[in-house]
Design a protein around this motif. Structure first.
Motif, PDB file in Angstrom:
ATOM      1  N   ALA A   1       0.830  -1.206   0.000  1.00  0.00           N
ATOM      2  CA  ALA A   1       0.000   0.000   0.000  1.00  0.00           C
ATOM      3  C   ALA A   1       0.868   1.261   0.000  1.00  0.00           C
ATOM      4  O   ALA A   1       0.497   2.277  -0.595  1.00  0.00           O
ATOM      5  CB  ALA A   1      -0.937  -0.005   1.202  1.00  0.00           C
ATOM      6  N   TRP A   2       2.027   1.218   0.643  1.00  0.00           N
ATOM      7  CA  TRP A   2       2.935   2.362   0.665  1.00  0.00           C
ATOM      8  C   TRP A   2       3.633   2.565  -0.668  1.00  0.00           C
ATOM      9  O   TRP A   2       4.038   3.680  -1.005  1.00  0.00           O
ATOM     10  CB  TRP A   2       3.988   2.204   1.759  1.00  0.00           C
ATOM     11  N   GLU A   3       3.814   1.492  -1.441  1.00  0.00           N
ATOM     12  CA  GLU A   3       4.504   1.595  -2.723  1.00  0.00           C
ATOM     13  C   GLU A   3       3.644   2.384  -3.706  1.00  0.00           C
ATOM     14  O   GLU A   3       2.472   2.084  -3.892  1.00  0.00           O
ATOM     15  CB  GLU A   3       4.788   0.208  -3.292  1.00  0.00           C
ATOM     16  N   ASP A   4       4.232   3.352  -4.362  1.00  0.00           N
ATOM     17  CA  ASP A   4       3.475   4.208  -5.271  1.00  0.00           C
ATOM     18  C   ASP A   4       2.914   3.454  -6.474  1.00  0.00           C
ATOM     19  O   ASP A   4       1.824   3.736  -6.927  1.00  0.00           O
ATOM     20  CB  ASP A   4       4.348   5.363  -5.779  1.00  0.00           C
TER      21      ASP A   4
ATOM     22  N   THR B   1       2.270   0.137  -6.815  1.00  0.00           N
ATOM     23  CA  THR B   1       1.457  -1.047  -6.552  1.00  0.00           C
ATOM     24  C   THR B   1       0.003  -0.613  -6.462  1.00  0.00           C
ATOM     25  O   THR B   1      -0.356   0.199  -5.608  1.00  0.00           O
ATOM     26  CB  THR B   1       1.883  -1.742  -5.249  1.00  0.00           C
ATOM     27  N   THR B   2      -0.823  -1.149  -7.327  1.00  0.00           N
ATOM     28  CA  THR B   2      -2.232  -0.744  -7.364  1.00  0.00           C
ATOM     29  C   THR B   2      -3.046  -1.466  -6.299  1.00  0.00           C
ATOM     30  O   THR B   2      -2.666  -2.527  -5.809  1.00  0.00           O
ATOM     31  CB  THR B   2      -2.851  -1.055  -8.734  1.00  0.00           C
ATOM     32  N   PHE B   3      -4.190  -0.874  -5.980  1.00  0.00           N
ATOM     33  CA  PHE B   3      -5.134  -1.541  -5.092  1.00  0.00           C
ATOM     34  C   PHE B   3      -5.629  -2.830  -5.746  1.00  0.00           C
ATOM     35  O   PHE B   3      -5.933  -3.803  -5.053  1.00  0.00           O
ATOM     36  CB  PHE B   3      -6.313  -0.618  -4.761  1.00  0.00           C
TER      37      PHE B   3
ATOM     38  N   THR C   1      -1.523   6.271  -9.995  1.00  0.00           N
ATOM     39  CA  THR C   1      -0.750   5.030  -9.983  1.00  0.00           C
ATOM     40  C   THR C   1      -1.336   3.965  -9.063  1.00  0.00           C
ATOM     41  O   THR C   1      -0.999   2.795  -9.200  1.00  0.00           O
ATOM     42  CB  THR C   1       0.710   5.294  -9.557  1.00  0.00           C
ATOM     43  N   LYS C   2      -2.212   4.334  -8.141  1.00  0.00           N
ATOM     44  CA  LYS C   2      -2.800   3.354  -7.241  1.00  0.00           C
ATOM     45  C   LYS C   2      -4.040   2.707  -7.836  1.00  0.00           C
ATOM     46  O   LYS C   2      -4.592   1.781  -7.248  1.00  0.00           O
ATOM     47  CB  LYS C   2      -3.160   3.993  -5.886  1.00  0.00           C
TER      48      LYS C   2
END
Length: 84
Positions: free
Chosen positions: A18-21, A23-25, A64-65
């Motif tokens: 979740a913190w990684e820019d 990496t999508t939901f 990006t999420k």
């Protein structure tokens, strides 16, 4: 909000993702079965309130999420921790 039973290792990985820019939901949902709302609830539960507020400010409205909002293809390194 009802969250599925996750091991501490899985919770740590969800928080990391979740913190990684980039990496999508959607990727988190695919790997762990958590919707965006469940990820937000998990982050609220697992983080200090100030850290949670900082994270929400960063990801709110971020293209990006959300896979469908991206205007680029992801062709980068895949972590060994990722299942897919």
């Amino acid at each position: 909000m009802k969250l599925p039973k996750l091991s501490q290792e899985d919770i740590d990985r969800v928080v990391e993702m979740a913190w990684e820019d980039r990496t999508t939901f959607d990727a988190i949902e695919l790997q762990f079965g958590l919707s965006e709302k469940q990820v937000i609830a998990l982050m609220r539960k697992e983080m200090k309130s100030s850290s949670f507020r900082m994270w929400r400010k960063r990801v709110s409205g971020r293209k990006t999420k959300h896979l469908k909002k991206r205007d680029f293809l992801v062709t980068r390194f895949k972590s060994d921790n990722q299942k897919t």
